[in-house]
Enzyme design. Structure first.
Site, short mmCIF file in Angstrom:
data_model
loop_
_atom_site.label_atom_id
_atom_site.label_comp_id
_atom_site.label_asym_id
_atom_site.label_seq_id
_atom_site.Cartn_x
_atom_site.Cartn_y
_atom_site.Cartn_z
N HIS A 1 -8.41 3.32 -2.50
CA HIS A 1 -9.20 3.31 -1.11
C HIS A 1 -10.46 4.42 -1.52
CE1 HIS A 1 -6.11 1.25 1.58
NE2 HIS A 1 -6.28 0.63 0.15
N TYR B 1 -10.21 -6.30 11.46
CA TYR B 1 -9.27 -5.92 12.73
C TYR B 1 -9.09 -6.95 13.59
CZ TYR B 1 -10.95 -1.37 10.79
OH TYR B 1 -10.96 -0.23 9.96
N ALA C 1 -19.10 1.67 6.18
CA ALA C 1 -18.32 1.13 5.09
C ALA C 1 -19.36 0.05 4.35
CB ALA C 1 -17.26 0.39 5.41
N ARG D 1 -14.86 3.30 5.70
CA ARG D 1 -15.68 4.37 6.16
C ARG D 1 -14.82 5.63 6.32
NH1 ARG D 1 -16.82 4.90 12.52
NH2 ARG D 1 -14.66 5.59 12.42
N GLY D 2 -13.24 5.53 6.69
CA GLY D 2 -12.61 6.63 7.01
C GLY D 2 -12.55 6.77 8.41
N GLU E 1 0.91 -1.11 -0.02
CA GLU E 1 0.00 0.03 0.07
C GLU E 1 0.96 1.14 -0.02
OE1 GLU E 1 -3.28 0.32 3.19
OE2 GLU E 1 -2.02 2.00 3.76
P1 FAD Z 1 -16.83 0.25 9.22
O1 FAD Z 1 -16.76 -1.23 8.87
O2 FAD Z 1 -17.73 1.22 9.05
O3 FAD Z 1 -16.62 0.18 10.80
C1 FAD Z 1 -16.40 1.32 11.54
C2 FAD Z 1 -17.04 0.85 13.00
O4 FAD Z 1 -18.30 0.93 13.13
C3 FAD Z 1 -16.57 -0.29 13.61
O5 FAD Z 1 -16.39 -0.11 14.93
C4 FAD Z 1 -17.86 -1.36 13.43
O6 FAD Z 1 -17.78 -2.23 14.53
C5 FAD Z 1 -18.96 -0.19 13.94
N1 FAD Z 1 -20.17 -0.54 12.81
C6 FAD Z 1 -20.25 -1.30 11.77
N2 FAD Z 1 -21.50 -0.90 11.18
C7 FAD Z 1 -22.27 -0.58 12.20
C8 FAD Z 1 -23.63 -0.26 12.40
N3 FAD Z 1 -24.67 -0.33 11.47
N4 FAD Z 1 -24.10 0.28 13.65
C9 FAD Z 1 -23.02 0.37 14.68
N5 FAD Z 1 -21.72 0.29 14.43
C10 FAD Z 1 -21.38 -0.11 13.18
N6 FAD Z 1 -8.52 5.09 6.45
C11 FAD Z 1 -8.63 6.30 5.65
O7 FAD Z 1 -9.03 7.25 5.82
N7 FAD Z 1 -7.93 5.96 4.26
C12 FAD Z 1 -7.52 4.70 3.90
O8 FAD Z 1 -7.22 4.92 2.89
C13 FAD Z 1 -7.56 3.70 4.47
N8 FAD Z 1 -7.15 2.43 4.41
C14 FAD Z 1 -7.19 1.57 5.33
C15 FAD Z 1 -6.95 0.28 4.95
C16 FAD Z 1 -7.05 -0.84 5.61
C17 FAD Z 1 -6.51 -2.25 5.27
C18 FAD Z 1 -7.59 -0.59 7.02
C19 FAD Z 1 -7.54 -1.93 7.67
C20 FAD Z 1 -7.90 0.68 7.50
C21 FAD Z 1 -7.76 1.60 6.53
N9 FAD Z 1 -8.45 2.75 6.72
C22 FAD Z 1 -8.13 3.94 5.94
C23 FAD Z 1 -8.74 3.22 8.35
C24 FAD Z 1 -10.32 3.29 8.36
O9 FAD Z 1 -10.75 4.00 7.39
C25 FAD Z 1 -10.62 3.30 9.90
O10 FAD Z 1 -10.17 2.14 10.66
C26 FAD Z 1 -12.01 3.56 10.11
O11 FAD Z 1 -12.27 3.97 11.38
C27 FAD Z 1 -13.07 2.49 10.11
O12 FAD Z 1 -13.22 2.02 8.63
P2 FAD Z 1 -14.05 0.54 8.29
O13 FAD Z 1 -14.14 0.67 6.89
O14 FAD Z 1 -13.49 -0.49 9.07
O15 FAD Z 1 -15.53 1.00 9.08
#
Ligand code: FAD
Length: 317
Positions: free
Chosen positions: A94, A179, A144, A124-125, A19
């Site tokens: 992303h 995670y 997300a 989600r970010g 990445e």
């Molecule tokens: P989600 O899957 O939406 O989860 C976020 C939180 O909400 C979790 O705690 C989950 O348990 C909870 N949740 C999900 N659905 C619900 C619901 N319906 N009700 C209540 N809670 C819920 N960040 C950036 O800004 N740019 C990047 O390019 C980037 N790349 C990444 C690449 C990887 C491989 C990883 C692991 C992370 C990356 N991140 C990046 C960080 C990521 O954006 C953050 O970790 C963010 O806080 C969560 O994103 P997610 O897509 O996991 O969110």
């Protein structure tokens, strides 16, 4: 080619991927190429390009501060296109919920489709720097999962405001984040895994994990995911420790644990050159074990300078 097709084609052989982050606005893209060049000999099937959240900057206008919203590292899709063209390798932008309306996301996906990009990572970010918690952008998605659903719909010709019958439908392979030590906001690992399952059931094709420094955490995570019916590939994300400050920053930002042996080894280093070497050796140990366990890819977080990832890849591939 889709990530899932790359994995099928590799037929059990562990592949190397990494990445990168876009340069800070105004910097030369050649710097990025200089760090990608040394890694291409390890034949990555794809390269991920991160997207940064927008942030506030304050411009001094004769004593008055003007608050403006800006993105410090723009250009994700452009970089994907340029790398794809230059190296003939798949690139994965992303795509974030945070900072984008659903319409902007649709346009971004249309751009990706025209550029021949076959994979997107749906995230989600994080919260913006000034915010304690993530706040959904007005007109954007809160999770997300909702983004995954938008991409899946687009794959079927279902745009936001119309269904378009076309023989040139997008067919994005969708990656999502997982995670091993739970997402920092999740109340428990189990509930976070259930959220991950929702993303997979919603259309995600593969998972890339947050960094971890103890392989046991990854293996347990994969077992638990399989137990609740997540069957898609789970690609381990590996970050080599590079500076002493990582001992504080990584647990603080990502809420992950560092093994005591690693902490001791870093603490005993005289300077960051020595820390970088400890990080390389630790990541090699992790990679050897993960490869032996048959993971589909070892995905490295390169964060700009690639000399350490190269040293690791040289030892493994
Ligand atoms: P989600 O899957 O939406 O989860 C976020 C939180 O909400 C979790 O705690 C989950 O348990 C909870 N949740 C999900 N659905 C619900 C619901 N319906 N009700 C209540 N809670 C819920 N960040 C950036 O800004 N740019 C990047 O390019 C980037 N790349 C990444 C690449 C990887 C491989 C990883 C692991 C992370 C990356 N991140 C990046 C960080 C990521 O954006 C953050 O970790 C963010 O806080 C969560 O994103 P997610 O897509 O996991 O969110």
């Amino acid at each position: 080619m889709k990530v899932t097709d790359h994995i099928t084609k590799a037929n059990g052989k562990t592949m190397f991927s990494f990445e990168i982050i876009p340069p800070v606005k105004g910097r030369n893209i050649q710097e990025l190429y200089n760090n990608i060049d040394p890694l291409m000999e390890f034949n990555p099937p794809f390269i991920d390009v991160t997207t940064s959240r927008e942030e506030f900057v304050y411009i001094d206008r004769e004593g008055l501060l003007d608050k403006k919203l800006t993105r410090m590292r723009p250009g994700t899709v452009g970089i994907c296109a340029s790398i794809k063209h230059k190296y003939n390798v798949d690139t994965i932008p992303h795509v974030l919920c945070g900072g984008f309306t659903k319409e902007e996301t649709e346009y971004l996906l249309v751009d990706c489709h025209y550029l021949g990009i076959d994979n997107v990572m749906a995230l989600r970010g994080d919260a913006m720097k000034e915010e304690k918690f993530f706040k959904p952008t007005a007109g954007g998605h809160p999770f997300a999962l909702d983004l995954v659903k938008q991409i899946r719909d687009l794959n079927c010709g279902k745009y936001l405001h119309e269904v378009i019958e076309t023989d040139d439908c997008a067919d994005f392979c969708i990656g999502v984040a997982g995670y091993p030590e739970k997402h920092l906001e999740a109340p428990s690992l189990k509930s976070d895994l259930i959220r991950l399952k929702e993303k997979v059931d919603g259309g995600a094709d593969y998972v890339v994990t947050q960094m971890f420094f103890d392989n046991k955490k990854y293996f347990e995570f994969v077992d638990a995911a399989r137990e609740i019916g997540i069957t898609v590939p789970i690609i381990p994300g590996i970050k080599p420790i590079a500076v002493k400050r990582h001992l504080q920053i990584l647990p603080q930002v990502f809420k992950i644990d560092l093994p005591q042996d690693l902490i001791d080894a870093v603490d005993n280093c005289k300077d960051n050159k020595a820390v970088r070497q400890v990080g390389i050796e630790w990541a090699i140990q992790q990679s050897v074990e993960l490869k032996k366990a048959g993971v589909p890819l070892l995905h490295y977080y390169s964060m700009g300078k690639s000399d350490n990832v190269k040293a690791i890849a040289k030892a493994i591939f």
